[in-house]
Design a protein around this motif. Structure first.
Motif, PDB file in Angstrom:
ATOM      1  N   LEU A  30       0.708  -1.263  -0.083  1.00 14.30           N
ATOM      2  CA  LEU A  30      -0.039  -0.025   0.124  1.00 14.30           C
ATOM      3  C   LEU A  30       0.717   1.268  -0.060  1.00 14.30           C
ATOM      4  N   GLU A  31       1.969   1.244   0.703  1.00 12.16           N
ATOM      5  CA  GLU A  31       2.977   2.235   0.835  1.00 12.16           C
ATOM      6  C   GLU A  31       3.530   2.577  -0.629  1.00 12.16           C
ATOM      7  N   ILE A  32       3.987   1.342  -1.087  1.00  8.36           N
ATOM      8  CA  ILE A  32       4.689   1.493  -2.420  1.00  8.36           C
ATOM      9  C   ILE A  32       3.706   2.277  -3.298  1.00  8.36           C
ATOM     10  N   ALA A  33       2.511   2.049  -3.560  1.00  7.48           N
ATOM     11  CA  ALA A  33       1.608   2.644  -4.435  1.00  7.48           C
ATOM     12  C   ALA A  33       1.277   3.834  -4.145  1.00  7.48           C
ATOM     13  N   GLU A  34       1.141   4.342  -2.556  1.00  4.99           N
ATOM     14  CA  GLU A  34       1.010   5.459  -2.475  1.00  4.99           C
ATOM     15  C   GLU A  34       2.184   6.382  -2.600  1.00  4.99           C
ATOM     16  N   GLN A  35       3.449   6.019  -2.503  1.00  5.32           N
ATOM     17  CA  GLN A  35       4.492   6.628  -2.662  1.00  5.32           C
ATOM     18  C   GLN A  35       4.829   7.015  -4.087  1.00  5.32           C
ATOM     19  N   LEU A  36       3.945   6.209  -4.824  1.00  3.45           N
ATOM     20  CA  LEU A  36       4.529   6.234  -6.376  1.00  3.45           C
ATOM     21  C   LEU A  36       3.142   7.117  -7.040  1.00  3.45           C
ATOM     22  N   ASN A  37       2.505   7.493  -5.992  1.00  3.84           N
ATOM     23  CA  ASN A  37       1.299   8.540  -6.548  1.00  3.84           C
ATOM     24  C   ASN A  37       0.307   7.443  -7.280  1.00  3.84           C
ATOM     25  N   TRP A  38       0.226   6.326  -6.925  1.00  2.00           N
ATOM     26  CA  TRP A  38      -0.644   5.331  -7.553  1.00  2.00           C
ATOM     27  C   TRP A  38      -0.290   4.742  -9.054  1.00  2.00           C
ATOM     28  N   ARG A  39       1.097   5.091  -9.135  1.00  2.00           N
ATOM     29  CA  ARG A  39       1.705   4.376 -10.397  1.00  2.00           C
ATOM     30  C   ARG A  39       1.922   3.053  -9.958  1.00  2.00           C
ATOM     31  N   VAL A  40       1.579   2.175 -10.781  1.00  2.00           N
ATOM     32  CA  VAL A  40       1.900   0.627 -10.527  1.00  2.00           C
ATOM     33  C   VAL A  40       3.420   0.393 -11.182  1.00  2.00           C
ATOM     34  N   PRO A  41       4.527   0.001 -10.422  1.00  4.54           N
ATOM     35  CA  PRO A  41       5.885  -0.461 -11.031  1.00  4.54           C
ATOM     36  C   PRO A  41       5.733  -1.444 -12.022  1.00  4.54           C
ATOM     37  N   ALA A  42       6.572  -1.951 -12.905  1.00  5.03           N
ATOM     38  CA  ALA A  42       6.493  -2.983 -13.734  1.00  5.03           C
ATOM     39  C   ALA A  42       6.700  -4.407 -12.959  1.00  5.03           C
ATOM     40  N   ARG A  43       7.383  -4.165 -11.775  1.00  5.50           N
ATOM     41  CA  ARG A  43       7.977  -5.393 -11.007  1.00  5.50           C
ATOM     42  C   ARG A  43       8.358  -5.334  -9.599  1.00  5.50           C
ATOM     43  N   VAL A  44       7.980  -6.069  -8.718  1.00  5.20           N
ATOM     44  CA  VAL A  44       8.447  -5.953  -7.332  1.00  5.20           C
ATOM     45  C   VAL A  44       9.270  -7.133  -7.010  1.00  5.20           C
ATOM     46  N   PHE A  45      10.476  -6.953  -6.669  1.00  4.11           N
ATOM     47  CA  PHE A  45      11.380  -8.238  -6.140  1.00  4.11           C
ATOM     48  C   PHE A  45      11.224  -8.303  -4.846  1.00  4.11           C
ATOM     49  N   ILE A  46      11.069  -9.709  -4.297  1.00  4.78           N
ATOM     50  CA  ILE A  46      10.592  -9.674  -3.093  1.00  4.78           C
ATOM     51  C   ILE A  46      11.467 -11.272  -2.386  1.00  4.78           C
ATOM     52  N   PRO A  47      12.322 -11.131  -1.318  1.00  4.03           N
ATOM     53  CA  PRO A  47      12.901 -12.182  -0.938  1.00  4.03           C
ATOM     54  C   PRO A  47      11.771 -13.455  -0.375  1.00  4.03           C
TER      55      PRO A  47
END
Ligand SMILES: *Cc1c(COP(=O)(O)O)cnc(C)c1O
Ligand SMILES: [Zn+2]
Length: 409
Positions: free
Chosen positions: A219-236
């Motif tokens: 939720l924070e990532i989306a809000e911090q990017l002003n609701w733009r969705v990144p292409a990918r998120v890498f997660i361990p």
């Protein structure tokens, strides 16, 4: 009760269960549960602009999407609200890369997000004592945040756990019970003990509230990017609870209509602990492995949230990738040197996985990518010691100093 919560749905048999009485797992088939929300109701009462005006920087700013009634009274230790750091300038050759720096939570890992919501949930259920099986970040997180909340925490850990990980637990004055046995045995002992004593269980990959806490990173990532969705998120990925939570966060936002899609989620696993990667390569059948990796926080024999992890990768059209211990340790040093972020090996695996995917042409040069850095290196300094050498001491005079400078370029 939070009226936004409709109930819980089983990931395997899809049966729905009410919120009260609360059940950790599906009463019908025993598999893990998902929290279901009334998105229409939430949409009518909450908006992106209301969120923008909310001065609360902690994860409680997303309370309509959390399975509790109220945020903790007064104050909390500020879990969440971690920065999304751009690497554009520093590492132009890597393209549009963001680091979600979750080392900056109160106890130094993303686990605090789950603990914070679990503590509130336990309080609302009238449970005064929380118990968890863990040797690492989950235990330290529970011990720390329970201390702040003045709730009681009991940690069950295998006696083989490294002493360095146990010290903070003891510092926070949580009850520590060491068992002669494996993590898996400690896990099952916690379930049996909690059933007998009526305590609240904070076991990863079992309690559905935990991935709800972890989803706040998405939720924070989306809000911090002003609701733009990144292409990918890498997660361990170890048990799969974090990646399951990240998927859930983007899923919730899409249901609300705040984002239009879910980013591709890339599961990064250590080669020596790759049960989920293997399942993804073999018709999603999860077989236990004998985990062996320097990245202890993702060393898992049998992933307890395997279903959520596989669903996250499949439904987001993502993929999985494995990295060796050598690649993880090299990445740890590189992340420290390039970005000033000292991550523990499990978190540095994200950076290692990204570099490898880039080398293999699995991600494009111009893609916007978020790397989730889940925990601080300060909790595991011995692992980092393997790749650096301290210099020999010099005499405290300028001649010796000049001499020493010759070795520095
Ligand atoms: C727990 C943890 C992970 C893995 O999360 P899972 O939910 O087990 O997949 C990764 N990094 C760190 C630092 C962790 O503490
Ligand atoms: Zn079921």
């Amino acid at each position: 009760m939070n009226q936004n919560v409709v109930g819980y749905r089983c990931l395997a048999c899809l049966r729905e269960h009410p919120s009260r009485p609360f059940q950790y797992t599906c009463g019908a088939c025993g598999h893990n549960l998902d929290v279901i929300y009334d998105y229409g109701r939430i949409r009518r009462r909450w908006s992106q602009s209301a969120l923008k005006r909310d001065p609360d920087r902690s994860l409680w700013r997303y309370r309509p999407l959390l399975p509790v009634t109220d945020p903790p009274a007064n104050v909390s230790l500020q879990v969440g609200g971690t920065p999304l750091v751009s690497l554009d300038r520093r590492a132009a050759e890597f393209g549009r890369i963001w680091i979600k720096d979750d080392t900056r939570n109160p106890s130094g890992s993303l686990k605090d997000r789950a603990t914070e919501v679990a503590l509130q949930h336990a309080a609302e259920l009238g449970k005064e004592i929380l118990i968890a099986a863990s040797t690492g970040n989950a235990a330290v997180s529970l011990a720390a945040l329970a201390a702040f909340a003045q709730q009681r925490a009991v940690i069950v850990a295998p006696a083989s756990a490294p002493e360095a990980k146990l010290i903070p637990i003891l510092q926070h004055r949580a009850e520590l019970i060491l068992v002669d046995g494996s993590y898996d045995q400690a896990f099952d002992l916690v379930l049996a003990a909690a059933q007998e004593l009526g305590w609240y269980v904070r076991n990863t990959g079992y309690n559905p509230v935990l991935s709800e806490g972890k989803k706040t990173a998405a939720l924070e990532i989306a809000e911090q990017l002003n609701w733009r969705v990144p292409a990918r998120v890498f997660i361990p990925v170890g048990d799969g609870c974090i990646i399951g939570g990240i998927y859930k966060g983007f899923h919730d936002l899409r249901e609300l209509g705040w984002v239009d899609r879910i980013p591709q989620l890339v599961a990064v696993q250590a080669r020596g602990s790759a049960a989920i990667h293997r399942a993804l390569q073999s018709e999603d059948q999860i077989e236990p492995v004998e985990a062996r990796t320097v990245a202890d926080s993702i060393a898992v024999n049998f992933p307890r949230d395997g279903l959520k992890a596989i669903r996250a990768v499949r439904r987001s059209a993502g993929f999985s990738i494995t990295v060796t211990d050598a690649e993880i340790l090299a990445a740890q040093g590189e992340l420290s040197a390039r970005a000033g972020i000292f991550a523990e090996p499990a978190a540095a695996a994200t950076w290692a996985g990204f570099l490898k995917a880039r080398r293999q042409g699995l991600v494009g040069e111009e893609e916007e990518i978020v790397l989730l850095i889940t925990g601080s290196g300060l909790k595991d300094v011995p692992a980092a010691r393997q790749t650096v050498t301290a210099p020999a001491p010099i005499s405290p005079n300028l001649d010796a100093f000049r001499e020493a400078l010759k070795g520095i370029d």
